[in-house]
Design a protein around this motif. Structure first.
Motif, PDB file in Angstrom:
ATOM      1  N   GLY A 104      47.887 -33.310  46.087  1.00  0.00           N
ATOM      2  CA  GLY A 104      46.211 -33.400  46.051  1.00  0.00           C
ATOM      3  C   GLY A 104      45.615 -32.252  44.858  1.00  0.00           C
ATOM      4  O   GLY A 104      45.063 -31.339  45.186  1.00  0.00           O
ATOM      5  N   GLN A 105      46.093 -32.030  43.592  1.00  0.00           N
ATOM      6  CA  GLN A 105      45.895 -31.863  43.134  1.00  0.00           C
ATOM      7  C   GLN A 105      44.928 -32.392  42.065  1.00  0.00           C
ATOM      8  O   GLN A 105      45.186 -33.168  41.259  1.00  0.00           O
ATOM      9  CB  GLN A 105      46.737 -30.554  42.313  1.00  0.00           C
ATOM     10  N   LEU A 106      43.890 -31.622  40.933  1.00  0.00           N
ATOM     11  CA  LEU A 106      42.995 -31.928  39.858  1.00  0.00           C
ATOM     12  C   LEU A 106      44.425 -32.104  39.327  1.00  0.00           C
ATOM     13  O   LEU A 106      44.351 -31.066  38.488  1.00  0.00           O
ATOM     14  CB  LEU A 106      42.023 -31.308  39.301  1.00  0.00           C
ATOM     15  N   VAL A 107      44.022 -33.434  38.380  1.00  0.00           N
ATOM     16  CA  VAL A 107      44.965 -33.624  36.700  1.00  0.00           C
ATOM     17  C   VAL A 107      44.221 -34.281  36.079  1.00  0.00           C
ATOM     18  O   VAL A 107      43.331 -35.285  36.054  1.00  0.00           O
ATOM     19  CB  VAL A 107      46.083 -34.257  37.265  1.00  0.00           C
ATOM     20  N   VAL A 108      43.456 -33.556  35.160  1.00  0.00           N
ATOM     21  CA  VAL A 108      43.644 -33.932  33.753  1.00  0.00           C
ATOM     22  C   VAL A 108      44.596 -34.299  32.263  1.00  0.00           C
ATOM     23  O   VAL A 108      45.093 -33.634  32.365  1.00  0.00           O
ATOM     24  CB  VAL A 108      42.413 -32.921  33.320  1.00  0.00           C
ATOM     25  N   ASP A 109      44.410 -35.190  31.910  1.00  0.00           N
ATOM     26  CA  ASP A 109      44.828 -36.163  30.942  1.00  0.00           C
ATOM     27  C   ASP A 109      43.958 -35.551  29.560  1.00  0.00           C
ATOM     28  O   ASP A 109      43.105 -36.158  29.528  1.00  0.00           O
ATOM     29  CB  ASP A 109      45.374 -37.155  30.807  1.00  0.00           C
ATOM     30  N   VAL A 110      44.600 -34.880  28.347  1.00  0.00           N
ATOM     31  CA  VAL A 110      44.414 -35.108  27.276  1.00  0.00           C
ATOM     32  C   VAL A 110      45.166 -35.538  26.292  1.00  0.00           C
ATOM     33  O   VAL A 110      46.310 -34.945  26.299  1.00  0.00           O
ATOM     34  CB  VAL A 110      43.724 -33.391  27.509  1.00  0.00           C
ATOM     35  N   THR A 111      45.067 -36.465  25.128  1.00  0.00           N
ATOM     36  CA  THR A 111      45.596 -36.723  24.643  1.00  0.00           C
ATOM     37  C   THR A 111      44.504 -36.152  23.068  1.00  0.00           C
ATOM     38  O   THR A 111      43.983 -36.207  22.847  1.00  0.00           O
ATOM     39  CB  THR A 111      45.517 -38.378  24.626  1.00  0.00           C
ATOM     40  N   GLY A 112      45.321 -35.366  22.291  1.00  0.00           N
ATOM     41  CA  GLY A 112      44.980 -35.332  21.039  1.00  0.00           C
ATOM     42  C   GLY A 112      45.754 -34.578  20.044  1.00  0.00           C
ATOM     43  O   GLY A 112      46.753 -33.898  20.438  1.00  0.00           O
ATOM     44  N   PHE A 128      43.355 -38.749  40.671  1.00  0.00           N
ATOM     45  CA  PHE A 128      44.255 -37.576  41.861  1.00  0.00           C
ATOM     46  C   PHE A 128      45.999 -38.045  41.821  1.00  0.00           C
ATOM     47  O   PHE A 128      46.234 -39.575  42.343  1.00  0.00           O
ATOM     48  CB  PHE A 128      43.399 -38.126  42.550  1.00  0.00           C
ATOM     49  N   GLU A 162      53.078 -30.044  42.348  1.00  0.00           N
ATOM     50  CA  GLU A 162      53.266 -30.787  41.604  1.00  0.00           C
ATOM     51  C   GLU A 162      51.989 -31.815  41.820  1.00  0.00           C
ATOM     52  O   GLU A 162      51.120 -31.926  40.873  1.00  0.00           O
ATOM     53  CB  GLU A 162      53.801 -30.946  40.822  1.00  0.00           C
ATOM     54  N   ILE A 183      41.781 -40.035  26.899  1.00  0.00           N
ATOM     55  CA  ILE A 183      40.744 -39.733  28.708  1.00  0.00           C
ATOM     56  C   ILE A 183      41.056 -40.340  30.119  1.00  0.00           C
ATOM     57  O   ILE A 183      41.107 -41.403  30.005  1.00  0.00           O
ATOM     58  CB  ILE A 183      39.681 -39.201  28.535  1.00  0.00           C
ATOM     59  N   ALA A 184      41.267 -39.467  30.549  1.00  0.00           N
ATOM     60  CA  ALA A 184      41.536 -40.250  32.413  1.00  0.00           C
ATOM     61  C   ALA A 184      41.973 -39.070  32.995  1.00  0.00           C
ATOM     62  O   ALA A 184      42.076 -37.269  32.471  1.00  0.00           O
ATOM     63  CB  ALA A 184      43.321 -41.478  32.175  1.00  0.00           C
ATOM     64  N   VAL A 185      41.462 -39.469  34.273  1.00  0.00           N
ATOM     65  CA  VAL A 185      41.306 -38.786  35.152  1.00  0.00           C
ATOM     66  C   VAL A 185      42.541 -38.796  36.399  1.00  0.00           C
ATOM     67  O   VAL A 185      41.961 -40.400  37.428  1.00  0.00           O
ATOM     68  CB  VAL A 185      39.914 -37.583  35.414  1.00  0.00           C
TER      69      VAL A 185
END
Lengths: 265, 452
Positions: free
Chosen positions: B38-46, B11, B35, B7-9
């Motif tokens: 200034g956008q919220l970026v969510v990293d999902v690994t699964g 900017f 891209e 999990i990481a977050v």
């Protein structure tokens, strides 16, 4: 000490005391301070936050006496201009300013001074800036400002962003975990998908897939499949629940964000 | 089963607020910069290494009609069963249905009841139809959907003669397999192998051919002579194999259309271990001349063999790289049986295996990225890169030999059980294995290329 000397000393002491008192009182009355500016809570959030989050002064700034300015005939009257205010609202400013009244000054040189926004907590600076307002801004009631400006406390701080990201990840993770690894090397592919959400957390249209990273000769054949998985991971767990409504439309809010998906190695 | 979370977050596009606020909120951000700006970026690994649950309900027919292959309504269910079986055979899917699933109506084929299929736990859905055409042909329609995303991923239609209805099902499964795995297709293929029956000392070995799933099985030779090492020509017009006809080992060529068998080489020497070039025009084989066995090449139609190796000892088991430029083979020139690679003209010979014990029967992957081999001694199947290296053993059961690649390079079929053979399948990536059913015992499987 003779009597005359004693009397003279007494007079001198009294006279000195009187002079001191007079001077002291006179200075006091002469040094009446200007009325204190409305107290402003200053926090140094910029050291950790990406967004200035200083609260708005309790008192609204004076409207800069627009009536003092000669209003041209073709200038919009306040009542006409008011409906225009929302025009700014749907397009979130990339960086909201903590200033209650961000001017759209035509003088760009003035606006580009980088230190400027950091000095906007003083009433004096606001007054000057309001005086600089161009005609476009005239008559716009500060109270009618769009939410981001009116409520800077709702701006996205790093902590708030992290919390939202965690909330999103918590909800998407179970669906991400269900995605099936297609083959060797697919775990090196990072797929960004751009997501537009409605206020209720539901998806606004299909996610769009951005440029994938980490592609090589071995895993290129899995690229399309991993893009499928990225979309499936999100939409399977949509709509998102419980995200803070006040951080929906702010810059970097969750109305529009990017999810980078990858398979575990 | 593998599960890991990361999990990481972050900017992206950080810039001083003072500068950023200068951005005109009305002007669209520059293309490409959007891209990162200034956008919220969510990293999902699964993800997991598991079989993919996929629903395969029966396929309806727009109009029930009798055909030489059966009624179209019955065919719809059989096609779905074949598609489900193909996907299950790949070891990469756990098909749900057609048993236990409500079959869609014909109009629903293109408008699935996603809500219903979501309750089955399936991530993907295959629907289709079977239709009898006025000209006597069958049309099989095949649609792939993402259940959660409620979207169509692929669609394909196949028009076949009624006798080829199973092929239409395999083609449907192939298109879905390719779309969902990124791998090449391989269900619409055939296997030629040696069918074995009888006691060990009087074993009857017949050349047999079948669809990859065991259907349409038939024998090509009558068992009068023992046969070994059959190989499918990539163009599927001929099969080459070794026979002990008249107690003399030699390579034969079987022409599939005519059923005619002829020797590959007119020679008194022993010939064996044939394998085709990728363009189907040549065969490389081994020939023992005066006590020295070398690899030769000859046109399939016949001609003069061209010698490729000259080293003392036994050079055999040659197999072309998919581009035809190189050949991997086994040789005992270094004292033990090891793998070597050379140019197609015999130059640049280079040893690539160095492990203890022996390496035999190398086969170059159709993808070119791996060479499968038999580890002699332990009799296990493994793969290694063409440049050499340690290699990776795919089955631990032992008693395995004779690998043959699926045309997509994802799977290998091989023989297990040295005394009474069985055909086995292994997924190269996952190592998952299963037995391939044959009417009798079997050995020496050779996978065909995809059918036209």
């Amino acid at each position: 000490m003779e009597r005359a000397e004693a009397a003279g000393l007494g007079v001198a002491v009294v006279a000195h005391g009187a002079l001191l008192a007079a001077l002291t009182l006179g200075l006091f009355s002469a040094a009446t301070p200007p009325p204190p500016a409305p107290s402003i809570e200053v926090s140094f959030v910029e050291q950790v936050a990406l967004e200035t989050a200083a609260p708005v002064p309790a008192s609204a700034p004076p409207p800069s006496a627009p009536e003092e300015v000669a209003v041209p005939d073709d200038a919009p009257t306040p009542s006409e201009a008011a409906p225009e205010a929302p025009v700014l609202a749907p397009a979130p400013v990339p960086r909201p300013t903590p200033r209650p009244t961000p001017p759209r000054a035509s003088d760009s040189r003035d606006r580009r001074r980088p230190e400027e926004p950091r000095q906007t907590t003083g009433q004096r600076a606001r007054a000057i800036r309001l005086a600089d307002l161009n005609l476009d801004s005239l008559g716009r009631d500060p109270a009618a400002r769009p939410t981001p400006q009116a409520a800077p406390a709702a701006a996205m701080s790093a902590q708030a962003a992290a919390n939202i990201a965690q909330a999103i990840i918590r909800q998407v993770q179970p669906c991400a975990d269900r995605q099936v690894h297609p083959g060797p090397g697919a775990e090196r592919i990072v797929t960004p998908i751009r997501l537009r959400l409605n206020r209720d957390g539901s998806l606004q249209g299909r996610p769009s897939v951005g440029a994938q990273r980490g592609l090589d000769e071995e895993n290129r054949r899995y690229a399309q499949r991993v893009a499928d998985l990225a979309i499936n991971a999100f939409v399977s767990c949509a709509p998102l629940r419980g995200l803070p409504a006040e951080l929906y439309a702010v810059p970097r809010g969750w109305s529009n964000f990017t999810m980078n998906y990858r398979l575990p190695g | 089963m593998l599960r890991r979370l990361c999990i990481a977050v972050a900017f992206l596009g950080l810039s001083p607020p003072a500068l950023a606020q200068d951005a005109d909120p009305v002007a669209p951000p520059a293309a490409g910069a959007q891209e990162d700006d200034g956008q919220l970026v969510v990293d999902v690994t699964g993800g997991q290494r598991a079989a993919l649950p996929i629903a395969v309900p029966s396929m309806p027919t727009p109009q029930s009609a009798d055909t030489p292959a059966g009624n179209t309504a019955a065919l719809g269910r059989q096609v779905a069963e074949i598609v489900a079986a193909d996907l299950r055979n790949s070891e990469l899917f756990t098909p749900i249905g057609p048993s236990g699933l409500t079959a869609p109506s014909y109009p629903q084929v293109t408008a699935p009841d996603f809500g219903y299929f979501a309750t089955t736990g399936a991530q993907n859905l295959i629907q289709g139809f079977v239709q009898a055409n006025a000209d006597g042909q069958l049309t099989v329609g095949c649609y792939l959907y993402d259940v959660a995303a409620r979207s169509e991923l692929a669609r394909q239609g196949y028009v076949v003669a009624p006798r080829d209805w199973r092929r239409a099902a395999h083609r449907c499964a192939d298109s879905i397999f390719s779309r969902l795995t990124g791998e090449g297709a391989y269900f619409d293929t055939r296997i030629v192998y040696v069918s074995e029956t009888g006691p060990a000392r009087r074993r009857i070995k017949r050349l047999a051919i079948m669809d990859y799933d065991g259907a349409n099985h038939r024998f090509l030779t009558n068992g009068q002579w023992t046969v070994l090492t059959p190989r499918f020509a990539p163009n599927q017009q001929t099969i080459t194999f070794m026979t002990f006809q008249d107690e003399r080992p030699r390579v034969m060529v079987y022409e599939i259309d005519s059923g005619r068998t002829r020797p590959l080489v007119n020679t008194a020497y022993q010939t064996f271990a044939p394998r085709y070039s990728p363009d189907s025009r040549h065969v490389i084989f081994s020939m023992a001349v005066n006590g020295n066995t070398d690899i030769y090449r000859i046109p399939v139609a016949g001609g003069t063999p061209q010698r490729l190796t000259t080293a003392p000892g036994i050079d055999t088991g040659g197999s072309y790289s998919p581009d035809g430029s190189r050949i991997v083979f086994e040789s005992d020139r270094g004292g033990s049986q090891q793998l070597y690679v050379m140019d197609a003209n015999g130059g640049g010979q280079q040893r690539i295996s160095f492990g203890g014990g022996g390496y035999a029967t190398p086969v170059w992957s159709p993808r070119g990225d791996l060479i499968a081999f038999t580890r002699t001694g332990s009799f296990s199947i493994g793969v290694m890169p063409p440049a050499g290296g340690a290699g990776r053993i795919l089955n631990s059961g032992g008693g395995a030999e004779g690998p043959s690649w699926a045309p997509n390079g994802r799977a290998i079929m091989f023989t297990r059980g040295l005394s009474s053979g069985q055909l086995w399948y292994v997924d190269v990536a996952s190592g998952a294995t299963r037995r391939v059913p044959t009417p009798l015992g079997g050995s020496d499987p050779a996978w065909s290329t995809l059918r036209d």
